[in-house]
Design a protein around this motif. Structure first.
Motif, PDB file in Angstrom:
ATOM      1  N   GLU A  98      43.985  29.809  58.318  1.00 44.91           N
ATOM      2  CA  GLU A  98      45.152  30.544  58.810  1.00 44.91           C
ATOM      3  C   GLU A  98      45.422  31.840  58.057  1.00 44.91           C
ATOM      4  O   GLU A  98      46.371  32.555  58.373  1.00 44.91           O
ATOM      5  N   CYS A  99      44.638  32.163  57.036  1.00 49.26           N
ATOM      6  CA  CYS A  99      44.904  33.337  56.195  1.00 49.26           C
ATOM      7  C   CYS A  99      44.545  34.644  56.890  1.00 49.26           C
ATOM      8  O   CYS A  99      43.607  34.713  57.667  1.00 49.26           O
ATOM      9  N   LYS A 100      45.289  35.672  56.542  1.00 43.93           N
ATOM     10  CA  LYS A 100      45.023  37.033  56.999  1.00 43.93           C
ATOM     11  C   LYS A 100      44.314  37.799  55.890  1.00 43.93           C
ATOM     12  O   LYS A 100      44.241  37.359  54.746  1.00 43.93           O
ATOM     13  N   TYR A 101      43.826  38.989  56.232  1.00 37.96           N
ATOM     14  CA  TYR A 101      43.070  39.814  55.301  1.00 37.96           C
ATOM     15  C   TYR A 101      43.867  40.122  54.028  1.00 37.96           C
ATOM     16  O   TYR A 101      43.353  39.996  52.917  1.00 37.96           O
ATOM     17  N   GLU A 102      45.125  40.515  54.171  1.00 39.95           N
ATOM     18  CA  GLU A 102      45.950  40.891  53.023  1.00 39.95           C
ATOM     19  C   GLU A 102      46.114  39.727  52.049  1.00 39.95           C
ATOM     20  O   GLU A 102      46.144  39.924  50.835  1.00 39.95           O
ATOM     21  N   HIS A 103      46.214  38.526  52.596  1.00 44.37           N
ATOM     22  CA  HIS A 103      46.351  37.338  51.757  1.00 44.37           C
ATOM     23  C   HIS A 103      45.076  37.103  50.950  1.00 44.37           C
ATOM     24  O   HIS A 103      45.134  36.750  49.766  1.00 44.37           O
ATOM     25  N   PHE A 104      43.910  37.311  51.587  1.00 43.53           N
ATOM     26  CA  PHE A 104      42.637  37.164  50.876  1.00 43.53           C
ATOM     27  C   PHE A 104      42.523  38.184  49.748  1.00 43.53           C
ATOM     28  O   PHE A 104      42.071  37.857  48.657  1.00 43.53           O
ATOM     29  N   VAL A 105      42.915  39.429  50.004  1.00 42.27           N
ATOM     30  CA  VAL A 105      42.841  40.467  48.969  1.00 42.27           C
ATOM     31  C   VAL A 105      43.720  40.079  47.785  1.00 42.27           C
ATOM     32  O   VAL A 105      43.302  40.159  46.628  1.00 42.27           O
ATOM     33  N   GLN A 106      44.929  39.619  48.069  1.00 41.20           N
ATOM     34  CA  GLN A 106      45.865  39.247  47.014  1.00 41.20           C
ATOM     35  C   GLN A 106      45.333  38.064  46.199  1.00 41.20           C
ATOM     36  O   GLN A 106      45.346  38.096  44.969  1.00 41.20           O
ATOM     37  N   GLU A 107      44.857  37.024  46.873  1.00 48.95           N
ATOM     38  CA  GLU A 107      44.347  35.848  46.161  1.00 48.95           C
ATOM     39  C   GLU A 107      43.090  36.171  45.371  1.00 48.95           C
ATOM     40  O   GLU A 107      42.926  35.717  44.235  1.00 48.95           O
ATOM     41  N   LEU A 108      42.206  36.952  45.952  1.00 47.29           N
ATOM     42  CA  LEU A 108      40.969  37.318  45.268  1.00 47.29           C
ATOM     43  C   LEU A 108      41.274  38.155  44.027  1.00 47.29           C
ATOM     44  O   LEU A 108      40.672  37.947  42.966  1.00 47.29           O
ATOM     45  N   LYS A 109      42.217  39.064  44.135  1.00 48.52           N
ATOM     46  CA  LYS A 109      42.600  39.884  42.981  1.00 48.52           C
ATOM     47  C   LYS A 109      43.188  39.012  41.881  1.00 48.52           C
ATOM     48  O   LYS A 109      42.879  39.193  40.701  1.00 48.52           O
ATOM     49  N   THR A 110      44.006  38.040  42.247  1.00 51.20           N
ATOM     50  CA  THR A 110      44.578  37.110  41.275  1.00 51.20           C
ATOM     51  C   THR A 110      43.485  36.315  40.566  1.00 51.20           C
ATOM     52  O   THR A 110      43.486  36.191  39.341  1.00 51.20           O
ATOM     53  N   LEU A 111      42.532  35.786  41.335  1.00 55.17           N
ATOM     54  CA  LEU A 111      41.456  34.990  40.754  1.00 55.17           C
ATOM     55  C   LEU A 111      40.559  35.825  39.840  1.00 55.17           C
ATOM     56  O   LEU A 111      40.174  35.383  38.755  1.00 55.17           O
ATOM     57  N   LEU A 112      40.224  37.037  40.272  1.00 51.26           N
ATOM     58  CA  LEU A 112      39.371  37.899  39.458  1.00 51.26           C
ATOM     59  C   LEU A 112      40.071  38.321  38.176  1.00 51.26           C
ATOM     60  O   LEU A 112      39.439  38.452  37.125  1.00 51.26           O
ATOM     61  N   THR A 113      41.374  38.509  38.223  1.00 52.85           N
ATOM     62  CA  THR A 113      42.143  38.847  37.020  1.00 52.85           C
ATOM     63  C   THR A 113      42.153  37.665  36.058  1.00 52.85           C
ATOM     64  O   THR A 113      41.959  37.841  34.853  1.00 52.85           O
ATOM     65  N   LYS A 114      42.389  36.458  36.578  1.00 56.94           N
ATOM     66  CA  LYS A 114      42.373  35.258  35.743  1.00 56.94           C
ATOM     67  C   LYS A 114      41.031  35.071  35.053  1.00 56.94           C
ATOM     68  O   LYS A 114      40.962  34.659  33.905  1.00 56.94           O
ATOM     69  N   ALA A 115      39.947  35.373  35.773  1.00 53.76           N
ATOM     70  CA  ALA A 115      38.610  35.178  35.234  1.00 53.76           C
ATOM     71  C   ALA A 115      38.195  36.305  34.283  1.00 53.76           C
ATOM     72  O   ALA A 115      37.185  36.203  33.608  1.00 53.76           O
ATOM     73  N   GLY A 116      38.958  37.394  34.243  1.00 56.10           N
ATOM     74  CA  GLY A 116      38.636  38.499  33.354  1.00 56.10           C
ATOM     75  C   GLY A 116      37.624  39.460  33.954  1.00 56.10           C
ATOM     76  O   GLY A 116      37.011  40.261  33.240  1.00 56.10           O
ATOM     77  N   ILE A 117      37.425  39.420  35.260  1.00 56.42           N
ATOM     78  CA  ILE A 117      36.471  40.288  35.927  1.00 56.42           C
ATOM     79  C   ILE A 117      37.137  41.603  36.336  1.00 56.42           C
ATOM     80  O   ILE A 117      36.491  42.621  36.483  1.00 56.42           O
ATOM     81  N   ILE A 118      38.459  41.551  36.505  1.00 53.11           N
ATOM     82  CA  ILE A 118      39.255  42.758  36.751  1.00 53.11           C
ATOM     83  C   ILE A 118      40.243  42.856  35.614  1.00 53.11           C
ATOM     84  O   ILE A 118      40.873  41.865  35.237  1.00 53.11           O
ATOM     85  N   ASN A 119      40.386  44.046  35.058  1.00 52.14           N
ATOM     86  CA  ASN A 119      41.448  44.241  34.076  1.00 52.14           C
ATOM     87  C   ASN A 119      42.775  44.117  34.803  1.00 52.14           C
ATOM     88  O   ASN A 119      42.902  44.612  35.923  1.00 52.14           O
ATOM     89  N   GLY A 120      43.741  43.470  34.196  1.00 53.81           N
ATOM     90  CA  GLY A 120      44.980  43.138  34.869  1.00 53.81           C
ATOM     91  C   GLY A 120      45.902  44.299  35.148  1.00 53.81           C
ATOM     92  O   GLY A 120      47.072  44.240  34.851  1.00 53.81           O
ATOM     93  N   HIS A 121      45.386  45.384  35.740  1.00 52.24           N
ATOM     94  CA  HIS A 121      46.251  46.515  36.079  1.00 52.24           C
ATOM     95  C   HIS A 121      46.632  46.477  37.521  1.00 52.24           C
ATOM     96  O   HIS A 121      46.073  45.865  38.340  1.00 52.24           O
TER      97      HIS A 121
END
Length: 121
Positions: A98-121
């Protein structure tokens, strides 16, 4: 339009290594498994992504392919912020249908930040 070839995780051995040795981060719709590449090259190899969507998510290939397209688009949107030198597998959970594109972007950004793959900016 898919991910550029250099950002794709393609070989079975790569997936296997990430599943066995990677660190897991989860949300309600996605699981992110990330493994830092041990061999550092100059210039560093870009972070490579693999997607895993099983038939438990949906029996219909049309729905699974739509989810893959949305996830690839979300990854493309975040590529500029991603640190090189990782192997990442994104596993989709059944509620993601049921997810939309914006929801995927938000969740993926959260997960990548938690994993340290994206700096948390």
């Amino acid at each position: 339009m898919g991910l550029p070839r250099v950002y794709r995780l393609k070989h079975r051995n790569d997936f296997k290594a990430v599943y066995e040795q990677g660190k897991r981060q989860t949300t309600s719709n996605l699981v992110l498994i990330a493994l830092r590449d041990l061999i550092q090259t100059v210039p560093p190899q870009p972070t490579r992504f693999g997607l895993s969507i099983g038939q438990k998510v949906s029996k219909k290939a049309v729905i699974r392919n739509r989810l893959k397209r949305l996830l690839r688009g979300a990854i493309r949107a975040l590529l500029a912020d991603i640190i090189p030198g990782w192997r990442v597998v994104v596993v989709v959970r059944p509620p993601a249908v049921e997810c939309k594109y914006e929801h995927f972007v938000q969740e993926l950004k959260t997960l990548l930040t938690k994993a340290g793959i994206i700096n948390g900016h």
